[in-house]
Write a protein that holds these residues in place. Structure first.
Motif, PDB file in Angstrom:
ATOM      1  N   CYS A  24      -0.547  28.518  24.999  1.00  0.00           N
ATOM      2  CA  CYS A  24       0.549  28.164  24.111  1.00  0.00           C
ATOM      3  C   CYS A  24      -0.015  27.432  22.898  1.00  0.00           C
ATOM      4  O   CYS A  24      -0.795  26.490  23.044  1.00  0.00           O
ATOM      5  N   ASP A  26       1.379  25.656  19.391  1.00  0.00           N
ATOM      6  CA  ASP A  26       2.508  25.222  18.574  1.00  0.00           C
ATOM      7  C   ASP A  26       3.839  25.775  19.082  1.00  0.00           C
ATOM      8  O   ASP A  26       4.675  26.225  18.299  1.00  0.00           O
ATOM      9  N   ARG A  28       4.348  28.489  20.677  1.00  0.00           N
ATOM     10  CA  ARG A  28       4.398  29.950  20.674  1.00  0.00           C
ATOM     11  C   ARG A  28       3.289  30.501  21.558  1.00  0.00           C
ATOM     12  O   ARG A  28       2.220  29.894  21.668  1.00  0.00           O
ATOM     13  N   HIS A  30       0.086  32.617  22.740  1.00  0.00           N
ATOM     14  CA  HIS A  30      -1.144  33.118  22.136  1.00  0.00           C
ATOM     15  C   HIS A  30      -1.888  33.854  23.248  1.00  0.00           C
ATOM     16  O   HIS A  30      -2.221  33.258  24.262  1.00  0.00           O
ATOM     17  N   ASN A  54      -5.901  25.310  22.664  1.00  0.00           N
ATOM     18  CA  ASN A  54      -4.602  25.456  23.314  1.00  0.00           C
ATOM     19  C   ASN A  54      -4.599  24.861  24.718  1.00  0.00           C
ATOM     20  O   ASN A  54      -3.637  24.199  25.109  1.00  0.00           O
TER      21      ASN A  54
END
Length: 128
Positions: A24, A26, A28, A30, A54
């Motif tokens: 994840c 921000d 969102r 990945h 992340n």
């Protein structure tokens, strides 16, 4: 307690297929392809860059692994777990050697990558 069915474990341990490693960033998702090694409800990958950042921010991750034959899916496994970045250089070197061996790469390939160990919490498996 084993969360991955035995028939899926055999595939994960032996088949040199790609995994898509989801983290994840921000808030969102990945996802990025990675080589991996699976053993006893633990996945090891060696990686660098955004994926490491992340994991440091949010250790909850997922892996999606699928084998195809001519575009037809043969089997798939999805793993959800918690990732830890392993700082031990000897452990990282050994994991890198084992993963590179699985995929037929030189044992010292990708020396800049760091070890991420994922403890699998849940798994799903399906054959087609």
């Amino acid at each position: 307690m084993t969360t991955v069915p035995p028939e899926a474990e055999r595939l994960l341990e032996n088949e040199p297929v790609m995994a898509h490693f989801a983290t994840c960033a921000d808030g969102r998702p990945h996802a990025a392809p990675v080589w991996f090694r699976y053993e006893d409800d633990t996945v090891e990958i060696v990686t660098t860059g955004r994926k490491l950042e992340n994991v440091r921010e949010n250790p909850k991750v997922a892996l999606s692994i699928q084998a195809d034959d001519g575009g037809d899916t043969q089997w798939m496994v999805t793993l959800l777990g918690t990732a830890t970045i392993v700082e031990d250089e000897a452990e990282t070197d050994e994991a890198r050697r084992r993963i590179n061996e699985k995929y037929g790469a030189p044992s010292d390939a990708y020396e800049e990558n760091e070890l991420v160990r994922i403890d699998v919490g849940t798994a799903s498996y399906r054959t087609y």
